[in-house]
Design an enzyme around this catalytic site. Structure first.
Site, PDB file in Angstrom:
ATOM      1  N   CYS A  62       0.781  -1.240   0.000  1.00 31.91           N
ATOM      2  CA  CYS A  62       0.000   0.000   0.000  1.00 31.91           C
ATOM      3  C   CYS A  62       0.809   1.285   0.000  1.00 31.91           C
ATOM      4  O   CYS A  62       0.710   2.108  -0.905  1.00 31.91           O
ATOM      5  CB  CYS A  62      -0.941   0.015   1.200  1.00 31.91           C
ATOM      6  SG  CYS A  62      -2.105  -1.363   1.291  1.00 31.91           S
TER       7      CYS A  62
ATOM      8  N   HIS B 122      -1.302   6.438   2.284  1.00 32.28           N
ATOM      9  CA  HIS B 122      -1.412   5.533   3.431  1.00 32.28           C
ATOM     10  C   HIS B 122      -1.398   6.286   4.758  1.00 32.28           C
ATOM     11  O   HIS B 122      -2.091   5.914   5.706  1.00 32.28           O
ATOM     12  CB  HIS B 122      -0.257   4.527   3.393  1.00 32.28           C
ATOM     13  CG  HIS B 122      -0.366   3.428   4.388  1.00 32.28           C
ATOM     14  ND1 HIS B 122      -1.129   2.308   4.183  1.00 32.28           N
ATOM     15  CD2 HIS B 122       0.186   3.273   5.619  1.00 32.28           C
ATOM     16  CE1 HIS B 122      -1.043   1.508   5.228  1.00 32.28           C
ATOM     17  NE2 HIS B 122      -0.248   2.069   6.114  1.00 32.28           N
TER      18      HIS B 122
END
Length: 454
Positions: free
Chosen positions: A70, A126
């Site tokens: 991610c 993130h």
């Protein structure tokens, strides 16, 4: 800088609707692999809203991430710089903490500098738009996540759990975000906008309301092809546990493979519903004819293939991701089979919106492939995972080179599942050599910070 923004804004406000540059609606979905109808990754997947969008624009059916995890994937997309340039190869460093990115404006900041009003909600970066990036966003549409049970229901841990929860979509933050984005898209705006919508599901833990599980009959769900012999011709790299994900042996021992595939499919269909809600807001409002839509996921996801779960590997299931672009001037047509990178999103949107190009972008504009889906790409797509490990993907081939020198080579014309490693065969040395010349010569050293637990 402030004076530049004021001049750009005054110019935009005085322009007619036809002269105004297009709006941008960017939808990013977390951990979504090719299990969507428009990529034929799973025969049972039900994704009608994304499938419709694919028919309305260009489906880049061979798109790949920069890093299959991610945080660094999203940092790469938003900065327009590869991991081998900025140095983030794993979960941990935020955009704001990476020294190389101090002078690299994120995509939203660049569009805002050039007169756009920026909206963002859900999981985009993130670690969020905080600190130095806070000023990049004008309107916050909300966070992400969702209700979790107090105790583990079915899974291996709090993170790797799944089940029917909560009772309704209204209790899911993804759906709340979709509704807020739809409401904003129904409004008339006095300047062009750049809206970023980050949908968290199907990211673990895989909790969605029961109705999404009911779309699928568990006993009839197709399981991925994952022969044990698939690992026989592979080097040891990336075979072991790479993070907190369960091993395939553990999943099989608990007889939960089918349950987990069911939960993932349910989450994918819920995410598709959220996409549909956002797109309905765009269709109902005054912005539908002048808004570019780009939909992507940060990386793929294993669900048993190659005896793996989650991401982080350099195989097809982990690097391949949906990528759709639709909007004004983009004629619906055939899929683009050429390998492209998520790194190409930033330069493509700058190109389509006729903005000045930032000082440095590592990706390529996809305008040629938007005009002609058969247009060739001049270089392979580079994906990296942990320092020194790289994959190169072309239309027909994947070459993997690990930090210890081990290699893999796959011919996707005959082996789309990457079951047969051709790297050691004499007849494929020329193909391997041609790909290997694209390996990075001086990749940026790894940037390390305290790892996030998200």
């Amino acid at each position: 800088m402030i004076r530049f923004i004021q001049i750009a804004l005054l110019s935009l406000l005085s322009a007619t609707a036809d002269e105004r540059p297009p709006n941008v609606l960017m939808i990013c979905i977390d951990d979504l692999n090719d299990w969507v109808g428009f990529l034929d990754g799973h025969p049972d997947a039900k994704t009608p809203h994304m499938d419709l969008l694919a028919r309305q624009g260009r489906n880049f059916s061979n798109a790949h991430c920069v890093v299959p995890v991610c945080s660094p994937s999203r940092v790469s997309v938003m900065s327009g710089l590869h991991a081998t340039t900025h140095g983030s190869y794993d979960l941990g460093p935020s955009y704001q903490s990476i020294p190389r990115l101090k002078t690299a404006p994120c995509m939203q900041a660049w569009f805002k500098t050039n007169g756009y009003r920026t909206f963002a909600g859900g999981k985009i970066l993130h670690h969020g738009f905080t600190g130095e990036l806070k000023e990049a966003i004008d309107i916050n549409l909300g966070g992400y996540g969702g209700p979790r049970p107090k105790k583990i229901i079915n899974g291996f841990s709090r993170a790797w759990d799944w089940g029917a929860l909560p009772e309704s979509d209204d209790q899911m933050k993804d759906f709340q975000l979709a509704q807020k984005a739809a409401a904003a898209l129904r409004q008339k705006h006095d300047q062009p906008f750049f809206m970023s919508v980050g949908i968290f599901r199907p990211h673990v833990p895989m909790f969605v309301p029961q109705k999404w599980f009911d779309l699928y009959e568990r006993n009839k769900i197709t399981l991925p092809r994952a022969p044990l012999s698939d690992l026989d011709d592979l080097p040891p790299n990336f075979k072991g546990r790479l993070n907190v994900e369960p091993t395939h042996t553990e999943v099989l021992a608990r007889k939960q493979w089918r349950e987990m595939v069911h939960a993932y499919l349910a989450c994918v269909s819920f995410a598709d519903h959220c996409v549909g809600t956002v797109l309905e807001g765009l269709r109902d409002g005054p912005n539908k004819d002048n808004t570019i839509i780009v939909l992507w996921s940060d990386h793929g996801f294993h669900l048993g293939e190659k005896q793996r779960w989650a991401k982080r590997t350099l195989w097809e299931e982990s690097t391949r991701t949906p990528l759709l672009i639709a909007g004004p001037g983009i004629k619906p047509g055939k899929n683009c089979p050429e390998a492209v990178s998520l790194l190409d999103i930033y330069p493509t949107l700058v190109d389509l919106c006729s903005l000045p190009k930032p000082p440095q972008l590592d990706g390529l504009s996809l305008r040629p492939q938007l005009k002609d889906p058969a247009a060739a790409r001049k270089e392979p797509v580079l994906s990296s995972s942990y320092f020194g490990n790289h994959s190169l993907r072309t239309k027909d081939w994947r070459y993997i080179h690990y930090a210890d020198g081990a290699e893999e080579l796959y011919d996707h014309r005959n082996d789309p599942d990457e079951f047969t490693n051709l790297a050691s065969l004499p007849e494929h040395q020329v193909a391997k050599k041609l790909l290997a010349k694209w390996l990075p010569k001086n990749p940026a050293p790894e940037t390390k910070t305290k790892k996030s637990q998200r």
